[in-house]
Design a protein around this motif. Structure first.
Motif, PDB file in Angstrom:
ATOM      1  N   LYS A 106      31.867  33.934  40.872  1.00 57.10           N
ATOM      2  CA  LYS A 106      31.741  35.075  41.798  1.00 57.10           C
ATOM      3  C   LYS A 106      33.115  35.522  42.287  1.00 57.10           C
ATOM      4  O   LYS A 106      33.392  36.718  42.386  1.00 57.10           O
ATOM      5  N   ALA A 107      33.992  34.544  42.599  1.00 54.99           N
ATOM      6  CA  ALA A 107      35.330  34.866  43.112  1.00 54.99           C
ATOM      7  C   ALA A 107      36.125  35.607  42.039  1.00 54.99           C
ATOM      8  O   ALA A 107      36.784  36.616  42.330  1.00 54.99           O
ATOM      9  N   ALA A 108      36.059  35.119  40.786  1.00 55.79           N
ATOM     10  CA  ALA A 108      36.808  35.765  39.696  1.00 55.79           C
ATOM     11  C   ALA A 108      36.344  37.204  39.529  1.00 55.79           C
ATOM     12  O   ALA A 108      37.155  38.136  39.460  1.00 55.79           O
ATOM     13  N   LYS A 109      35.022  37.401  39.515  1.00 55.35           N
ATOM     14  CA  LYS A 109      34.485  38.758  39.332  1.00 55.35           C
ATOM     15  C   LYS A 109      34.869  39.662  40.496  1.00 55.35           C
ATOM     16  O   LYS A 109      35.197  40.830  40.302  1.00 55.35           O
ATOM     17  N   ALA A 110      34.822  39.090  41.718  1.00 55.91           N
ATOM     18  CA  ALA A 110      35.158  39.887  42.904  1.00 55.91           C
ATOM     19  C   ALA A 110      36.619  40.327  42.843  1.00 55.91           C
ATOM     20  O   ALA A 110      36.937  41.488  43.108  1.00 55.91           O
ATOM     21  N   ILE A 111      37.511  39.404  42.469  1.00 54.11           N
ATOM     22  CA  ILE A 111      38.936  39.755  42.413  1.00 54.11           C
ATOM     23  C   ILE A 111      39.174  40.830  41.349  1.00 54.11           C
ATOM     24  O   ILE A 111      39.938  41.771  41.567  1.00 54.11           O
ATOM     25  N   HIS A 112      38.501  40.731  40.201  1.00 55.41           N
ATOM     26  CA  HIS A 112      38.669  41.757  39.164  1.00 55.41           C
ATOM     27  C   HIS A 112      38.220  43.124  39.692  1.00 55.41           C
ATOM     28  O   HIS A 112      38.900  44.134  39.493  1.00 55.41           O
ATOM     29  N   ALA A 113      37.086  43.136  40.398  1.00 52.21           N
ATOM     30  CA  ALA A 113      36.570  44.409  40.946  1.00 52.21           C
ATOM     31  C   ALA A 113      37.544  44.962  41.996  1.00 52.21           C
ATOM     32  O   ALA A 113      37.826  46.170  42.012  1.00 52.21           O
ATOM     33  N   ILE A 114      38.074  44.068  42.855  1.00 51.10           N
ATOM     34  CA  ILE A 114      39.028  44.501  43.882  1.00 51.10           C
ATOM     35  C   ILE A 114      40.280  45.091  43.223  1.00 51.10           C
ATOM     36  O   ILE A 114      40.819  46.103  43.669  1.00 51.10           O
ATOM     37  N   PHE A 115      40.738  44.480  42.117  1.00 52.67           N
ATOM     38  CA  PHE A 115      41.902  45.019  41.413  1.00 52.67           C
ATOM     39  C   PHE A 115      41.640  46.445  40.927  1.00 52.67           C
ATOM     40  O   PHE A 115      42.470  47.327  41.096  1.00 52.67           O
ATOM     41  N   TYR A 116      40.467  46.659  40.311  1.00 50.16           N
ATOM     42  CA  TYR A 116      40.172  48.014  39.816  1.00 50.16           C
ATOM     43  C   TYR A 116      40.167  49.005  40.972  1.00 50.16           C
ATOM     44  O   TYR A 116      40.684  50.125  40.854  1.00 50.16           O
ATOM     45  N   LEU A 117      39.619  48.567  42.114  1.00 44.18           N
ATOM     46  CA  LEU A 117      39.571  49.427  43.303  1.00 44.18           C
ATOM     47  C   LEU A 117      40.995  49.749  43.791  1.00 44.18           C
ATOM     48  O   LEU A 117      41.342  50.911  44.039  1.00 44.18           O
ATOM     49  N   LEU A 118      41.841  48.694  43.907  1.00 46.23           N
ATOM     50  CA  LEU A 118      43.212  48.895  44.385  1.00 46.23           C
ATOM     51  C   LEU A 118      44.013  49.765  43.414  1.00 46.23           C
ATOM     52  O   LEU A 118      44.820  50.597  43.840  1.00 46.23           O
ATOM     53  N   LEU A 119      43.801  49.553  42.105  1.00 45.17           N
ATOM     54  CA  LEU A 119      44.577  50.288  41.097  1.00 45.17           C
ATOM     55  C   LEU A 119      44.293  51.790  41.159  1.00 45.17           C
ATOM     56  O   LEU A 119      45.083  52.601  40.680  1.00 45.17           O
ATOM     57  N   ILE A 120      43.148  52.162  41.716  1.00 43.65           N
ATOM     58  CA  ILE A 120      42.833  53.588  41.909  1.00 43.65           C
ATOM     59  C   ILE A 120      43.209  54.011  43.332  1.00 43.65           C
ATOM     60  O   ILE A 120      43.903  55.007  43.543  1.00 43.65           O
TER      61      ILE A 120
END
Ligand code: HEM
Ligand code: HEM
Length: 163
Positions: free
Chosen positions: A92-106
């Motif tokens: 869950k943590a790995a998936k959450a961090i990946h999603a947060i990265f996509y959000l931050l990158l935009i």
């Protein structure tokens, strides 16, 4: 986001991952030059020439990150991505961090553009991106190294070798 049952990342996904990581590092290291230029102009002073060059780089590198991240999200939707290795909270943590990265990158480049073209006050929101990016990069990199050296699985290797 569509997560396929793929075994690994494509060469294009891997290239984009490391290219974007490098460009984000550049932004984090030299971003303050943009702040210096904004501050100097507000006080009717001439900005330092080095800051001016780095601020101009900040502008264009930031826009490049926005375009490359959007491209990366589209490619992920089309090609899919492997499920992170692990179970339970770790997964869950790995998936959450990946999603947060996509959000931050935009969100971070968009707030940068809004600070330039809409209102300088948005610059304060844009700057919050710095500690957020640093915190999540540290967690993400530690996770990758933990998988490689402690669990000894394929996680880090598959971000280098296309499959
Ligand atoms: C600004 C820096 C970085 C950003 C924004 C970033 C972003 C991402 C994102 C969004 C993913 C998920 C890919 C997907 O499934 O769509 C990912 C995966 C990955 N990243 Fe990073 N990353 C960065 C730096 C790093 C660093 C420094 C390392 C290594 C020390 C690393 C190692 C990995 C690995 C191994 C994966 C694959 C995880 C898996 O397959 O489950 N990344 N990264
Ligand atoms: C992922 C992309 C980006 C990252 C990681 C990033 C990061 C940063 C950082 C670290 C700072 C300095 C914060 C400080 O002084 O403590 C900064 C300032 C700034 N950036 Fe970005 N930036 C990005 C994209 C952009 C874009 C695309 C633009 C505009 C086209 C932009 C415009 C600005 C402005 C105007 C400031 C000064 C804000 C102020 O002084 O209020 N940035 N950015």
């Amino acid at each position: 986001m569509a997560v396929g049952t793929k075994q690994g990342y494509s060469g294009l996904q891997i290239t984009l991952h490391w290219l974007i990581a490098l460009l984000v590092l550049f932004q984090l290291i030299f971003g303050e030059s943009m702040t210096n230029v904004v501050d100097a102009l507000e006080e009717n002073q001439t900005p330092d020439p080095t800051d001016q060059t780095l601020a101009s780089a900040h502008y264009w590198v930031g826009i490049a990150i926005l375009v490359l991240a959007a491209l990366r999200i589209v490619i992920r939707l089309v090609q899919g991505a492997p499920e992170p290795v692990g179970a339970g909270l770790q997964l869950k943590a790995a998936k959450a961090i990946h999603a947060i990265f996509y959000l931050l990158l935009i969100a971070v480049p968009v707030t940068g553009l809004l600070a330039v073209y809409v209102s300088p006050e948005i610059g304060d929101i844009h700057e919050i991106g710095k500690p957020l990016f640093i915190a999540f990069i540290v967690l993400h990199a530690l996770g990758a190294l933990y998988h490689h050296f402690m669990v000894k699985d394929d996680t880090l290797r598959r971000m280098f070798a296309p499959r």
